[in-house]
Design an enzyme around this catalytic site. Structure first.
Site, short mmCIF file in Angstrom:
data_model
loop_
_atom_site.label_atom_id
_atom_site.label_comp_id
_atom_site.label_asym_id
_atom_site.label_seq_id
_atom_site.Cartn_x
_atom_site.Cartn_y
_atom_site.Cartn_z
N ASN A 14 16.68 7.99 5.89
CA ASN A 14 15.42 7.50 6.51
C ASN A 14 15.04 6.13 5.95
O ASN A 14 14.55 5.28 6.69
CB ASN A 14 14.30 8.51 6.32
CG ASN A 14 14.37 9.62 7.36
OD1 ASN A 14 14.08 9.39 8.53
ND2 ASN A 14 14.78 10.81 6.94
N ARG A 91 8.89 15.80 -4.46
CA ARG A 91 7.87 16.21 -5.44
C ARG A 91 6.53 16.31 -4.74
O ARG A 91 6.22 15.49 -3.88
CB ARG A 91 7.74 15.19 -6.59
CG ARG A 91 9.02 14.82 -7.27
CD ARG A 91 9.66 15.92 -8.04
NE ARG A 91 8.82 16.47 -9.10
CZ ARG A 91 9.17 17.53 -9.83
NH1 ARG A 91 10.32 18.16 -9.60
NH2 ARG A 91 8.37 17.98 -10.77
N HIS A 109 8.68 14.96 8.02
CA HIS A 109 9.00 16.36 7.78
C HIS A 109 9.91 16.86 8.92
O HIS A 109 9.60 16.62 10.09
CB HIS A 109 7.73 17.20 7.71
CG HIS A 109 8.01 18.64 7.45
ND1 HIS A 109 8.41 19.10 6.21
CD2 HIS A 109 8.00 19.72 8.27
CE1 HIS A 109 8.62 20.41 6.30
NE2 HIS A 109 8.38 20.80 7.53
N ASP A 141 -2.02 14.60 2.79
CA ASP A 141 -3.24 15.03 2.11
C ASP A 141 -2.84 15.99 1.00
O ASP A 141 -1.68 16.07 0.63
CB ASP A 141 -4.26 15.62 3.10
CG ASP A 141 -3.79 16.94 3.69
OD1 ASP A 141 -2.73 17.47 3.25
OD2 ASP A 141 -4.47 17.47 4.58
N ASP A 145 2.46 19.37 3.52
CA ASP A 145 2.76 19.06 4.93
C ASP A 145 1.62 19.41 5.87
O ASP A 145 1.83 19.79 7.03
CB ASP A 145 4.07 19.77 5.37
CG ASP A 145 5.24 19.38 4.51
OD1 ASP A 145 5.35 18.20 4.14
OD2 ASP A 145 6.07 20.26 4.19
C1 GRF Z 1 14.80 14.43 5.88
O1 GRF Z 1 15.21 15.51 6.66
C2 GRF Z 1 13.29 14.39 5.81
O2 GRF Z 1 12.67 14.83 6.97
C3 GRF Z 1 13.00 15.33 4.67
O3 GRF Z 1 14.03 15.09 3.75
C4 GRF Z 1 15.18 14.60 4.41
C5 GRF Z 1 15.54 13.29 3.77
O4 GRF Z 1 16.75 12.77 4.22
N1 GRF Z 1 11.66 15.14 4.17
P1 GRF Z 1 17.19 11.32 3.77
O5 GRF Z 1 17.15 11.26 2.25
O6 GRF Z 1 16.23 10.33 4.39
O7 GRF Z 1 18.58 11.17 4.30
#
Ligand code: GRF
Length: 214
Positions: A14, A91, A109, A141, A145
């Protein structure tokens, strides 16, 4: 142009999507720093490759979560971060962090909240037997989630799916949704309002979504 701080614990795909969107001129932002609680996080290497400064804040070095959060806040403030992105940051944050970046922390998420919060959202969705799954970008918050939802993307759950295939299908949507939402924020399209029950709620104006104009 907004200054982002991105927090990662894992592979950082991401984060990569954010960096790619910036490089492609689709996201008017700068990643001021990438912070990880794990020195082996793949996201750190991705940041370094893109010339973005990295800082490791090992959670084990701090007596409790509040002290760890104070260290994170110090790093982010030092770099002039305006918005924080939790991109696979594993965390839970305390009010020490959330007060410093109140309603300025975004999480991605891998489930359609408020269903399946916490770890393994995709596994929870498969186990439940839902027919659609997806991902959610929300403001953080104090709950796990639970914060105000900014945007969601939906994928089908197919009869032969296992956790890996569903994860991969959702991840494609994550990589599109997160930079899109960050660009909405950069362009001032995300406003906070109060819902009838007194909770903060997000209103998005003038943005294009998969279902038309928000
Ligand atoms: C993703 O599925 C995100 O939604 C979740 O943790 C994963 C992280 O993947 N919170 P990356 O490290 O971005 O590949």
């Amino acid at each position: 142009m907004i200054r982002l701080g991105v927090l990662v614990s894992g592979g950082g795909t991401n984060l990569q999507a954010i960096l790619d969107a910036i490089a492609a001129g689709q996201l008017d932002a700068e990643v001021a720093v990438v912070v990880s609680n794990k020195k082996e996080a793949g996201g750190l290497a991705r940041a370094a490759k893109a010339g973005v400064p990295t800082v490791v804040v090992p959670h084990g070095d701090y007596p409790d979560r509040r002290a760890f959060d104070a260290a994170l806040v110090a790093v982010l403030r030092e770099r002039g971060v305006e918005w924080v992105v939790l991109a696979g940051f594993m965390r839970l944050l305390t009010e020490v962090f959330l007060e410093a970046f109140a309603l300025r922390t975004v999480n991605i998420h891998p489930a359609l909240l408020p269903a399946f919060p916490g770890v393994d959202g995709q596994r929870q969705a498969l186990a439940y037997g839902v027919r659609v799954a997806g991902c959610t970008v929300h403001l953080v918050d104090r709950g796990t989630d639970t914060g105000p939802i900014v945007a969601q993307a939906v994928v089908p759950v197919l009869p032969d799916d296992d956790e890996e295939s569903l994860k991969a299908r959702i991840l494609v949507e994550e990589h599109a949704l997160l930079p899109t939402v960050l660009q909405w924020i950069a362009a001032g399209k995300v406003q906070i309002e109060t819902s009838p029950d007194g909770r903060p709620r997000v209103r998005v104006t003038g943005a294009k979504t998969a279902f038309g104009l928000a």
